[in-house]
Design a protein around this motif. Sequence first.
Motif, mmCIF file in Angstrom:
data_model
loop_
_atom_site.group_PDB
_atom_site.id
_atom_site.type_symbol
_atom_site.label_atom_id
_atom_site.label_comp_id
_atom_site.label_asym_id
_atom_site.label_seq_id
_atom_site.Cartn_x
_atom_site.Cartn_y
_atom_site.Cartn_z
ATOM 1 N N ALA A 18 0.852 -1.196 0.000
ATOM 2 C CA ALA A 18 0.000 0.000 0.000
ATOM 3 C C ALA A 18 0.883 1.240 0.000
ATOM 4 N N ASP A 20 0.624 4.209 -0.870
ATOM 5 C CA ASP A 20 0.078 5.532 -0.552
ATOM 6 C C ASP A 20 -0.168 5.715 0.941
ATOM 7 N N THR A 21 0.164 4.704 1.772
ATOM 8 C CA THR A 21 -0.147 4.802 3.201
ATOM 9 C C THR A 21 1.108 5.061 4.032
ATOM 10 N N ARG A 33 -5.383 -4.178 8.403
ATOM 11 C CA ARG A 33 -6.121 -4.216 7.125
ATOM 12 C C ARG A 33 -7.139 -3.092 7.050
ATOM 13 N N LEU A 36 -5.261 0.512 6.925
ATOM 14 C CA LEU A 36 -4.574 0.827 5.667
ATOM 15 C C LEU A 36 -5.421 0.475 4.431
ATOM 16 N N GLU A 37 -6.659 0.051 4.677
ATOM 17 C CA GLU A 37 -7.579 -0.327 3.580
ATOM 18 C C GLU A 37 -6.941 -1.353 2.653
ATOM 19 N N ASP A 39 -7.140 -4.982 0.893
ATOM 20 C CA ASP A 39 -8.167 -5.982 0.572
ATOM 21 C C ASP A 39 -7.616 -7.391 0.755
ATOM 22 N N SER A 40 -8.486 -8.398 0.537
ATOM 23 C CA SER A 40 -8.078 -9.766 0.845
ATOM 24 C C SER A 40 -6.932 -10.233 -0.057
ATOM 25 N N PHE A 41 -6.915 -9.739 -1.298
ATOM 26 C CA PHE A 41 -5.826 -10.138 -2.199
ATOM 27 C C PHE A 41 -4.479 -9.623 -1.668
ATOM 28 N N ASP A 42 -4.440 -8.335 -1.324
ATOM 29 C CA ASP A 42 -3.188 -7.763 -0.824
ATOM 30 C C ASP A 42 -2.819 -8.331 0.546
ATOM 31 N N LEU A 44 -3.250 -11.372 1.430
ATOM 32 C CA LEU A 44 -2.570 -12.646 1.142
ATOM 33 C C LEU A 44 -1.121 -12.392 0.698
ATOM 34 N N VAL A 47 0.947 -11.829 3.734
ATOM 35 C CA VAL A 47 1.303 -13.059 4.452
ATOM 36 C C VAL A 47 2.444 -13.782 3.720
#
Lengths: 81, 370
Positions: A18, A20-21, A33, A36-37, A39-42, A44, A47
């Motif tokens: 991310a 931009d954070t 999560r 920092l907004e 999503d589930s893809f990011d 993963l 991890v």
Amino acid sequence: MTDQEIKQIIFQLLKKIAPDTEPEKLKPDDDIRHTLEIDSFDALQFVVALDEQFGIETPEADYGKITTLKDILNYIMQKKK
Amino acid sequence: MEAGTLVEWLVKPGSNVKRGDIIAVVDTQKGLIDIEVFDEGIISDLVVKENQKVPVGTVMALITGGKETVVKEEEELPEKTIEEKKVENIIVAEMPHGVKASPLAKRIAADNGIDLATIKGSGEDGAITKEDVERTITERIAPGEEKKLIAGENIRMAVAAAMSKSNREIPHYYLETKVDMSKALSWLAEANKQRSVKQRLLPVVLLIKAVAKALTEVPDLNGYWENGLQKKPDINLGFVVSLRTGGVMIPAIHNADKKTIDELMASLNDIIPRARAMKLRSSELSESTFTVTSLGEGNVETVYGVIYPPQVGLVGFGSIEEQPWAESGMLDVRPVMNITLSADHRATDGASGSRFLMGVKNHLQKPETL
């Protein structure tokens, strides 16, 4: 590896996902999560990066144990013991 | 999109090309797009020059067929194909009335997408000269950060234009159902135990596969509305990827019905980062036949999508939430997900739409068959 060093690596990994954070502004108990907004893809990808970076293996069942900065630190320290 | 700027040729005259090769990079409102070739042969001429801005549909290069082609004879060879590359809606700056500019200045400004109204002319009576336009162009070659912002705004504009057209022209109807995701999620948890972290599956792949299978059963929803319903033989699912800077990209997962769950996950691992980096291929942006949007966990329960024209349907998945669930006279708490269909009433009606949604629901109840 000290807490501070682990934190720095976590910040770098989050910044990659991310850009931009500002992960360094996360409080120890913030839900990463959500804050920092991510999503589930990011999540993963994060991890995958954690496992590669710290040489650990995080089963899916443990995702609930790594939601905050404090949790991740504890989790990594425990896994590395 | 109506125009794009050729950034770089990746081939030279005389290069052998085959279907799927990437031959050029074009800068569009949706970011940099790799241009693929859809035929086989030898590049005989690169018609468009680098940094040239051209309208959609312009011939970019000539390809001659046959591997035995001798370069020096290329002019005598019959043309096998003319490559026409289509990139989608761009908003072109319109020439404002009352702005004085030399014809050359107007042309350079148009070629570079510069709005003449924003330039102060240094010529006679404040007329804008070629030099004024060129100076503006140089000034606008901004640092990376600023360029990124402009790209983000452009995407928003492109999305807004497509959605306005959709709302104006497509008579939408909406259907909704709930699905108990317990079976799908336990199947997934088991499946993920066998996989390394890199190969792990996300729930969304099951949704994508269930949609693709249901579309094979209700093919009227898989196609374009272009002078009537044009059903498409391939099921190419446009998958909505939200960009962190705002806006969305909708790359296609080609032949989603023929891919296994693992292949679909590999597709997502490939296209999501590229969509976020705005580095997609032309075919991935233009060949979707149906759209899937999944809000993912922690978000709202229901999404009513706007159809992406000329497609005729879009399915939306809300967040999976624990809810009270009544079944066989018993009340229980289950992970539940709302599925909505937005469809074009010119192409289908509630009966076929309902058949499709029930199909998706049934497939999700039998994850082992996906």
